[in-house]
Motif scaffolding. Structure first.
Motif, PDB file in Angstrom:
ATOM      1  N   ASP D  97     -71.101  50.927 -14.387  1.00  0.00           N
ATOM      2  CA  ASP D  97     -72.425  50.401 -14.677  1.00  0.00           C
ATOM      3  C   ASP D  97     -72.522  48.946 -14.031  1.00  0.00           C
ATOM      4  O   ASP D  97     -71.570  48.315 -13.718  1.00  0.00           O
ATOM      5  CB  ASP D  97     -72.347  49.966 -16.245  1.00  0.00           C
ATOM      6  N   LEU D  98     -73.797  48.634 -13.814  1.00  0.00           N
ATOM      7  CA  LEU D  98     -74.045  47.096 -13.269  1.00  0.00           C
ATOM      8  C   LEU D  98     -74.814  46.391 -14.298  1.00  0.00           C
ATOM      9  O   LEU D  98     -75.474  46.923 -15.160  1.00  0.00           O
ATOM     10  CB  LEU D  98     -74.841  47.520 -12.090  1.00  0.00           C
ATOM     11  N   LYS D  99     -74.881  45.164 -14.056  1.00  0.00           N
ATOM     12  CA  LYS D  99     -75.812  44.250 -14.757  1.00  0.00           C
ATOM     13  C   LYS D  99     -76.535  43.357 -13.682  1.00  0.00           C
ATOM     14  O   LYS D  99     -76.072  42.811 -12.660  1.00  0.00           O
ATOM     15  CB  LYS D  99     -75.007  43.126 -15.498  1.00  0.00           C
ATOM     16  N   VAL D 100     -77.755  43.245 -14.094  1.00  0.00           N
ATOM     17  CA  VAL D 100     -78.563  42.218 -13.191  1.00  0.00           C
ATOM     18  C   VAL D 100     -79.094  41.033 -13.981  1.00  0.00           C
ATOM     19  O   VAL D 100     -79.401  40.893 -15.304  1.00  0.00           O
ATOM     20  CB  VAL D 100     -79.729  42.873 -12.563  1.00  0.00           C
ATOM     21  N   VAL D 101     -79.024  39.796 -13.586  1.00  0.00           N
ATOM     22  CA  VAL D 101     -79.532  38.558 -14.169  1.00  0.00           C
ATOM     23  C   VAL D 101     -80.772  38.092 -13.510  1.00  0.00           C
ATOM     24  O   VAL D 101     -80.606  37.641 -12.384  1.00  0.00           O
ATOM     25  CB  VAL D 101     -78.406  37.312 -14.460  1.00  0.00           C
ATOM     26  N   ALA D 102     -81.894  37.734 -14.121  1.00  0.00           N
ATOM     27  CA  ALA D 102     -82.978  37.152 -13.161  1.00  0.00           C
ATOM     28  C   ALA D 102     -83.277  35.790 -13.901  1.00  0.00           C
ATOM     29  O   ALA D 102     -83.413  35.460 -14.963  1.00  0.00           O
ATOM     30  CB  ALA D 102     -84.150  38.182 -13.399  1.00  0.00           C
ATOM     31  N   ASN D 103     -84.044  35.005 -12.756  1.00  0.00           N
ATOM     32  CA  ASN D 103     -84.481  33.552 -13.212  1.00  0.00           C
ATOM     33  C   ASN D 103     -85.737  33.369 -12.440  1.00  0.00           C
ATOM     34  O   ASN D 103     -86.049  33.850 -11.364  1.00  0.00           O
ATOM     35  CB  ASN D 103     -83.433  32.694 -13.001  1.00  0.00           C
ATOM     36  N   ILE D 104     -86.644  32.542 -13.217  1.00  0.00           N
ATOM     37  CA  ILE D 104     -87.812  32.379 -12.425  1.00  0.00           C
ATOM     38  C   ILE D 104     -87.633  31.192 -11.260  1.00  0.00           C
ATOM     39  O   ILE D 104     -86.942  30.348 -11.532  1.00  0.00           O
ATOM     40  CB  ILE D 104     -88.752  31.677 -13.410  1.00  0.00           C
ATOM     41  N   VAL D 105     -88.112  31.352 -10.159  1.00  0.00           N
ATOM     42  CA  VAL D 105     -88.284  30.183  -9.168  1.00  0.00           C
ATOM     43  C   VAL D 105     -89.426  29.444  -9.415  1.00  0.00           C
ATOM     44  O   VAL D 105     -89.454  28.132  -9.554  1.00  0.00           O
ATOM     45  CB  VAL D 105     -88.071  30.628  -7.995  1.00  0.00           C
ATOM     46  N   ARG D 106     -90.552  30.056  -9.608  1.00  0.00           N
ATOM     47  CA  ARG D 106     -92.116  29.384  -9.854  1.00  0.00           C
ATOM     48  C   ARG D 106     -93.011  30.456 -10.109  1.00  0.00           C
ATOM     49  O   ARG D 106     -92.984  31.529  -9.837  1.00  0.00           O
ATOM     50  CB  ARG D 106     -92.363  28.572  -8.459  1.00  0.00           C
ATOM     51  N   ILE D 107     -93.666  29.975 -11.567  1.00  0.00           N
ATOM     52  CA  ILE D 107     -94.911  30.769 -11.963  1.00  0.00           C
ATOM     53  C   ILE D 107     -96.027  30.150 -11.303  1.00  0.00           C
ATOM     54  O   ILE D 107     -96.366  28.941 -11.401  1.00  0.00           O
ATOM     55  CB  ILE D 107     -94.458  30.714 -13.437  1.00  0.00           C
ATOM     56  N   GLY D 108     -96.907  30.892 -10.698  1.00  0.00           N
ATOM     57  CA  GLY D 108     -98.060  30.314 -10.012  1.00  0.00           C
ATOM     58  C   GLY D 108     -99.264  31.133 -10.423  1.00  0.00           C
ATOM     59  O   GLY D 108     -99.009  32.443 -11.008  1.00  0.00           O
ATOM     60  N   GLY D 109    -100.618  30.809 -10.406  1.00  0.00           N
ATOM     61  CA  GLY D 109    -101.622  31.339 -10.713  1.00  0.00           C
ATOM     62  C   GLY D 109    -102.002  32.603 -10.031  1.00  0.00           C
ATOM     63  O   GLY D 109    -102.457  33.897 -10.561  1.00  0.00           O
ATOM     64  N   SER D 121     -69.064  45.715 -12.877  1.00  0.00           N
ATOM     65  CA  SER D 121     -68.647  45.538 -14.312  1.00  0.00           C
ATOM     66  C   SER D 121     -67.588  44.802 -14.615  1.00  0.00           C
ATOM     67  O   SER D 121     -67.006  44.421 -15.647  1.00  0.00           O
ATOM     68  CB  SER D 121     -68.115  47.137 -14.701  1.00  0.00           C
ATOM     69  N   GLU D 122     -66.950  44.371 -13.535  1.00  0.00           N
ATOM     70  CA  GLU D 122     -65.955  43.313 -13.507  1.00  0.00           C
ATOM     71  C   GLU D 122     -66.313  41.795 -13.174  1.00  0.00           C
ATOM     72  O   GLU D 122     -65.863  40.715 -13.110  1.00  0.00           O
ATOM     73  CB  GLU D 122     -64.718  43.546 -12.457  1.00  0.00           C
ATOM     74  N   GLY D 123     -67.667  41.736 -13.064  1.00  0.00           N
ATOM     75  CA  GLY D 123     -68.402  40.366 -13.110  1.00  0.00           C
ATOM     76  C   GLY D 123     -68.593  39.898 -11.684  1.00  0.00           C
ATOM     77  O   GLY D 123     -68.856  38.708 -11.222  1.00  0.00           O
ATOM     78  N   LYS D 124     -68.338  40.630 -10.735  1.00  0.00           N
ATOM     79  CA  LYS D 124     -68.301  40.494  -9.265  1.00  0.00           C
ATOM     80  C   LYS D 124     -69.774  40.395  -8.699  1.00  0.00           C
ATOM     81  O   LYS D 124     -70.525  41.431  -9.186  1.00  0.00           O
ATOM     82  CB  LYS D 124     -67.556  41.357  -8.477  1.00  0.00           C
ATOM     83  N   LEU D 125     -70.189  39.369  -7.901  1.00  0.00           N
ATOM     84  CA  LEU D 125     -71.507  39.222  -7.475  1.00  0.00           C
ATOM     85  C   LEU D 125     -71.560  40.431  -6.321  1.00  0.00           C
ATOM     86  O   LEU D 125     -71.033  40.206  -5.336  1.00  0.00           O
ATOM     87  CB  LEU D 125     -71.700  38.128  -6.982  1.00  0.00           C
ATOM     88  N   ILE D 126     -72.460  41.387  -6.378  1.00  0.00           N
ATOM     89  CA  ILE D 126     -72.581  42.403  -5.651  1.00  0.00           C
ATOM     90  C   ILE D 126     -73.770  42.331  -4.334  1.00  0.00           C
ATOM     91  O   ILE D 126     -73.756  42.515  -3.482  1.00  0.00           O
ATOM     92  CB  ILE D 126     -72.704  43.631  -6.480  1.00  0.00           C
ATOM     93  N   ALA D 127     -74.900  41.782  -5.294  1.00  0.00           N
ATOM     94  CA  ALA D 127     -76.075  41.799  -4.557  1.00  0.00           C
ATOM     95  C   ALA D 127     -76.968  40.509  -5.107  1.00  0.00           C
ATOM     96  O   ALA D 127     -76.752  40.391  -6.282  1.00  0.00           O
ATOM     97  CB  ALA D 127     -76.773  42.979  -4.281  1.00  0.00           C
ATOM     98  N   SER D 128     -77.948  40.013  -4.412  1.00  0.00           N
ATOM     99  CA  SER D 128     -78.811  39.046  -4.919  1.00  0.00           C
ATOM    100  C   SER D 128     -80.104  39.079  -4.111  1.00  0.00           C
ATOM    101  O   SER D 128     -80.092  39.403  -2.946  1.00  0.00           O
ATOM    102  CB  SER D 128     -78.367  37.548  -5.107  1.00  0.00           C
TER     103      SER D 128
END
Lengths: 142, 142, 142, 142
Positions: D97-109, D121-128
């Protein structure tokens, strides 16, 4: 991701030995384990559209590339070749000095990725991006 | 994708009215329905690493952005804001004039995409990339 | 950029030995020195927004990645790891089979770049993009 | 960048109403003002290279796109069209299983940018990666 292996002073010497960086008036403002901040001294020749008087996107892209590369340089000992770069343009940059803040995304033996955000003199986010850097080049030259 | 709506002469006037483009010595070499070719006049301040004397990646990125934007300008009437840009660096660029060739990927009402390739004076591919451009801006200002 | 070193038949065997490619119903349609064409067999599970019934952007991105990688594989002997990928979404893809066409941008000893365009069953350009691939991996495994 | 205007529960309903998201076994794990975490349930058909048994890059790209889009959806009320996407591949993803965490860089109109990181599943960064999203579409449909 490992500790910094170069001081801000040494990195700044390397930064400004680079003629185009020097033309842009770049200067390292702060460096810690997590981030690198570089200032740019605005000049009239950086303008793009002469009516709107906004700073050229090429300058913003160059800033992101340099900051991401030098944040990686702090970890691997020297700036390394850029493999590729993505730049997002968020707002028009009015005439005035700029600041760019870079962070590591991942340090790898072959390639590393770092990201950077460009702010205008009022702290507004102008552009951001990320690049892939060929860190294997740093090992080769040691 | 529609025919060109601006002449190479008019586009070139617009290109060099832009101070940073002018600093880079840009000039439209050829324009037809499918491609736009722009030349860059090399200058000493464009150097990155002073030992290797390679041209700064920021200059190559700026070239790709400008050429892609002006190829789109030929179709929509004026250069429009860059939404984002990707640049791939293929080879180190030795001192010397450069040439960039741009092509349309797709013209859309909101956004358009164009791509460009940078060649050194010996015809070697140095960098390439593509950008997204906000073509709705051209409609607004008409 | 050198001639193809693998046949379409051999590449297709490799393509469909990959379970996710197989799930997408991928199949090499044509391969020549300049381009690779792969077909995708649409399936209901590929839908994104259930009201609009458009094909998920992740499927389009996967198609571009696979096509670019296998065009490079034709030149270097095997698919190699993707370093990074850019995908531009041009139009919503209605339910129906898709086709992707890939071309080489540059073959290099360390990294190579290829681009690809996705078309719907009526020949409309749906998405396009480019990726960087670690071709040094192909040399290592020989 | 403004507060969330949709609850995690409502967003999750929308997420899994999407057949391909459902096929990937996606589920919102946590949502706060700064980040969105989505889990993926691994399945055999997600495998790329059958010998190395790594998860297909197309799945990782889809995850990044969905997470970035839904982080923006939390701010603007609904998922909006992806303009373009960049994905960096850091490590091979083993079955799991995988987990993805997202954040805003900028909200624009008009457009907004968000970024996301995929962990195994071991918390290793796989892709971004990061994507540009057409937030004007959310205003239109209100």
């Amino acid at each position: 991701m490992g500790e910094n292996v170069v001081s801000a002073e040494k990195l700044n010497e390397r930064l400004i030995a680079n003629p185009f960086n020097n033309w842009m008036g770049l200067k390292i403002l702060t460096l810690d384990e997590d981030s690198l901040e570089i200032g740019l001294k605005w000049r009239e020749e950086m303008i793009s559209n002469p009516m709107a008087r906004v700073t050229h996107g090429g300058i913003l892209g160059a800033l992101i590339d340099v900051a991401a590369d030098f944040m990686i340089a702090a970890k691997v000992g020297m700036p390394v070749p850029t493999v590729d770069l993505r730049v997002d343009y968020h707002s028009a940059a009015k005439p005035g000095d700029l600041k760019v803040v870079a962070n590591i995304v991942r340090i790898g033996g072959t390639n590393s990725v770092a990201e950077a955000r460009v702010f205008d003199s009022e702290g507004k986010l102008i552009a951001s991006g990320r690049g892939t850097y060929f860190t294997a080049a740093a090992k080769k030259s040691k």
